[in-house]
Design a protein around this motif. Structure first.
Motif, mmCIF file in Angstrom:
data_model
loop_
_atom_site.group_PDB
_atom_site.id
_atom_site.type_symbol
_atom_site.label_atom_id
_atom_site.label_comp_id
_atom_site.label_asym_id
_atom_site.label_seq_id
_atom_site.Cartn_x
_atom_site.Cartn_y
_atom_site.Cartn_z
ATOM 1 N N HIS A 1 0.803 -1.226 0.000
ATOM 2 C CA HIS A 1 0.000 0.000 0.000
ATOM 3 C C HIS A 1 0.835 1.276 0.000
ATOM 4 C CE1 HIS A 1 -3.171 -2.886 0.677
ATOM 5 N NE2 HIS A 1 -4.000 -1.943 0.291
ATOM 6 N N GLU A 2 2.148 1.148 0.110
ATOM 7 C CA GLU A 2 3.003 2.318 -0.048
ATOM 8 C C GLU A 2 2.962 2.807 -1.488
ATOM 9 O OE1 GLU A 2 6.883 1.276 1.405
ATOM 10 O OE2 GLU A 2 6.148 0.989 3.446
ATOM 11 N N LYS A 3 2.785 1.879 -2.419
ATOM 12 C CA LYS A 3 2.684 2.216 -3.846
ATOM 13 C C LYS A 3 1.809 1.163 -4.512
ATOM 14 C CE LYS A 3 4.349 4.412 -7.614
ATOM 15 N NZ LYS A 3 3.182 4.928 -8.258
ATOM 16 N N ILE A 4 0.490 1.432 -4.528
ATOM 17 C CA ILE A 4 -0.415 0.457 -5.147
ATOM 18 C C ILE A 4 -0.178 0.418 -6.660
ATOM 19 C CG2 ILE A 4 -2.151 0.644 -3.325
ATOM 20 C CD1 ILE A 4 -3.824 2.376 -5.285
ATOM 21 N N GLU B 1 -6.271 3.560 -10.873
ATOM 22 C CA GLU B 1 -7.182 3.968 -11.956
ATOM 23 C C GLU B 1 -8.578 3.405 -11.726
ATOM 24 O OE1 GLU B 1 -9.175 5.310 -15.160
ATOM 25 O OE2 GLU B 1 -7.298 6.067 -14.344
ATOM 26 N N SER B 2 -8.660 2.152 -11.301
ATOM 27 C CA SER B 2 -9.953 1.528 -11.037
ATOM 28 C C SER B 2 -10.689 2.256 -9.914
ATOM 29 C CB SER B 2 -9.744 0.060 -10.672
ATOM 30 O OG SER B 2 -10.925 -0.502 -10.179
ATOM 31 N N ILE B 3 -9.966 2.597 -8.865
ATOM 32 C CA ILE B 3 -10.564 3.312 -7.729
ATOM 33 C C ILE B 3 -11.119 4.651 -8.194
ATOM 34 C CG2 ILE B 3 -10.015 4.494 -5.560
ATOM 35 C CD1 ILE B 3 -7.999 2.146 -5.024
ATOM 36 N N ARG B 4 -10.283 5.419 -8.881
ATOM 37 C CA ARG B 4 -10.686 6.763 -9.312
ATOM 38 C C ARG B 4 -11.830 6.723 -10.324
ATOM 39 N NH1 ARG B 4 -7.518 10.531 -7.207
ATOM 40 N NH2 ARG B 4 -5.399 10.007 -6.546
ATOM 41 N N SER B 5 -11.779 5.780 -11.269
ATOM 42 C CA SER B 5 -12.802 5.731 -12.313
ATOM 43 C C SER B 5 -14.168 5.291 -11.782
ATOM 44 C CB SER B 5 -12.363 4.832 -13.468
ATOM 45 O OG SER B 5 -12.279 3.492 -13.067
ATOM 46 N N SER B 6 -14.195 4.715 -10.587
ATOM 47 C CA SER B 6 -15.469 4.289 -10.000
ATOM 48 C C SER B 6 -16.203 5.424 -9.290
ATOM 49 C CB SER B 6 -15.235 3.142 -9.014
ATOM 50 O OG SER B 6 -14.610 3.623 -7.836
ATOM 51 N N GLY B 7 -15.514 6.571 -9.135
ATOM 52 C CA GLY B 7 -16.137 7.698 -8.444
ATOM 53 C C GLY B 7 -15.607 7.919 -7.038
ATOM 54 N N ILE B 8 -14.559 7.206 -6.682
ATOM 55 C CA ILE B 8 -13.907 7.443 -5.388
ATOM 56 C C ILE B 8 -12.891 8.548 -5.598
ATOM 57 C CG2 ILE B 8 -12.471 6.448 -3.561
ATOM 58 C CD1 ILE B 8 -13.739 3.696 -4.337
ATOM 59 N N THR B 9 -13.055 9.642 -4.864
ATOM 60 C CA THR B 9 -12.174 10.803 -5.049
ATOM 61 C C THR B 9 -11.029 10.830 -4.045
ATOM 62 O OG1 THR B 9 -13.634 12.159 -3.672
ATOM 63 C CG2 THR B 9 -14.032 12.185 -6.055
ATOM 64 N N ASP B 10 -11.178 10.161 -2.926
ATOM 65 C CA ASP B 10 -10.114 10.081 -1.930
ATOM 66 C C ASP B 10 -10.331 8.820 -1.108
ATOM 67 O OD1 ASP B 10 -7.779 11.025 -0.666
ATOM 68 O OD2 ASP B 10 -8.936 11.975 0.931
ATOM 69 N N MET B 11 -9.230 8.213 -0.697
ATOM 70 C CA MET B 11 -9.311 6.988 0.092
ATOM 71 C C MET B 11 -8.126 6.946 1.044
ATOM 72 S SD MET B 11 -9.154 3.008 -1.190
ATOM 73 C CE MET B 11 -10.809 2.922 -1.869
ATOM 74 N N GLU B 12 -8.397 6.613 2.300
ATOM 75 C CA GLU B 12 -7.352 6.418 3.293
ATOM 76 C C GLU B 12 -7.642 5.129 4.038
ATOM 77 O OE1 GLU B 12 -6.050 10.732 4.900
ATOM 78 O OE2 GLU B 12 -8.099 10.150 5.421
ATOM 79 N N ILE B 13 -6.560 4.419 4.408
ATOM 80 C CA ILE B 13 -6.692 3.221 5.229
ATOM 81 C C ILE B 13 -5.824 3.413 6.466
ATOM 82 C CG2 ILE B 13 -6.349 0.722 5.404
ATOM 83 C CD1 ILE B 13 -6.706 0.544 2.371
ATOM 84 N N TYR B 14 -6.412 3.155 7.631
ATOM 85 C CA TYR B 14 -5.713 3.223 8.901
ATOM 86 C C TYR B 14 -5.678 1.827 9.506
ATOM 87 C CZ TYR B 14 -6.421 8.272 8.599
ATOM 88 O OH TYR B 14 -6.407 9.576 8.187
ATOM 89 N N ARG B 15 -4.691 1.591 10.375
ATOM 90 C CA ARG B 15 -4.554 0.277 11.009
ATOM 91 C C ARG B 15 -4.237 0.441 12.485
ATOM 92 N NH1 ARG B 15 -0.598 -2.989 12.724
ATOM 93 N NH2 ARG B 15 1.101 -1.718 11.910
ATOM 94 N N ILE B 16 -4.855 -0.391 13.290
ATOM 95 C CA ILE B 16 -4.454 -0.585 14.675
ATOM 96 C C ILE B 16 -4.458 -2.088 14.906
ATOM 97 C CG2 ILE B 16 -6.803 -0.264 15.587
ATOM 98 C CD1 ILE B 16 -5.339 0.961 18.113
ATOM 99 N N GLY B 17 -3.322 -2.599 15.353
ATOM 100 C CA GLY B 17 -3.197 -4.052 15.478
ATOM 101 C C GLY B 17 -3.426 -4.672 14.109
ATOM 102 N N ASN B 18 -4.383 -5.584 14.047
ATOM 103 C CA ASN B 18 -4.696 -6.187 12.747
ATOM 104 C C ASN B 18 -6.033 -5.678 12.182
ATOM 105 O OD1 ASN B 18 -6.193 -7.713 14.705
ATOM 106 N ND2 ASN B 18 -6.448 -9.333 13.185
#
Length: 108
Positions: free
Chosen positions: A23-26, A32-49
């Motif tokens: 996820h450092e460099k997808i 392109e798939s994410i953006r073309s679907s209408g997602i304009t921003d995405m973040e993922i956070y993690r705690i433990g698993n």
């Protein structure tokens, strides 16, 4: 629109580290798939698993349309299969469910 989703990783430090490296460099096809679907921003956070995803989307975004687009995209299917190596469903997930939509219970 904003959507928040949750998913677990397998509780293995080596697998979690590998997942984070991906996820450092997808892959560009995935972005392109994410953006073309209408997602304009995405973040993922993690705690433990536990993972927590925040998605900002256009007003016409649809999970059904995104799912259909993904099903017809071999590179997305390859990515999803690879990511499933590291992921595990939440205990309350139905068979085949991965990221689960969360309900907002508070807003300031």
């Amino acid at each position: 629109m904003r959507y928040c989703l949750a998913l677990d990783l397998k509780d293995d430090p080596a697998l979690i580290a590998e997942y984070e490296q991906y996820h450092e460099k997808i892959w560009p096809e995935i972005e392109e798939s994410i953006r073309s679907s209408g997602i304009t921003d995405m973040e993922i956070y993690r705690i433990g698993n536990r993972l927590f995803m925040i998605m900002e989307t256009t007003d016409d975004f649809s999970f059904e349309r995104k799912s259909s687009m993904d099903a017809g995209n071999p590179k997305v299917q390859e990515w999803e299969d690879l990511m499933w190596t590291y992921q595990q469903a939440l205990p309350l997930a139905k068979p085949g469910e991965k990221w689960l939509l969360m309900d907002r219970i508070f807003k300031l």
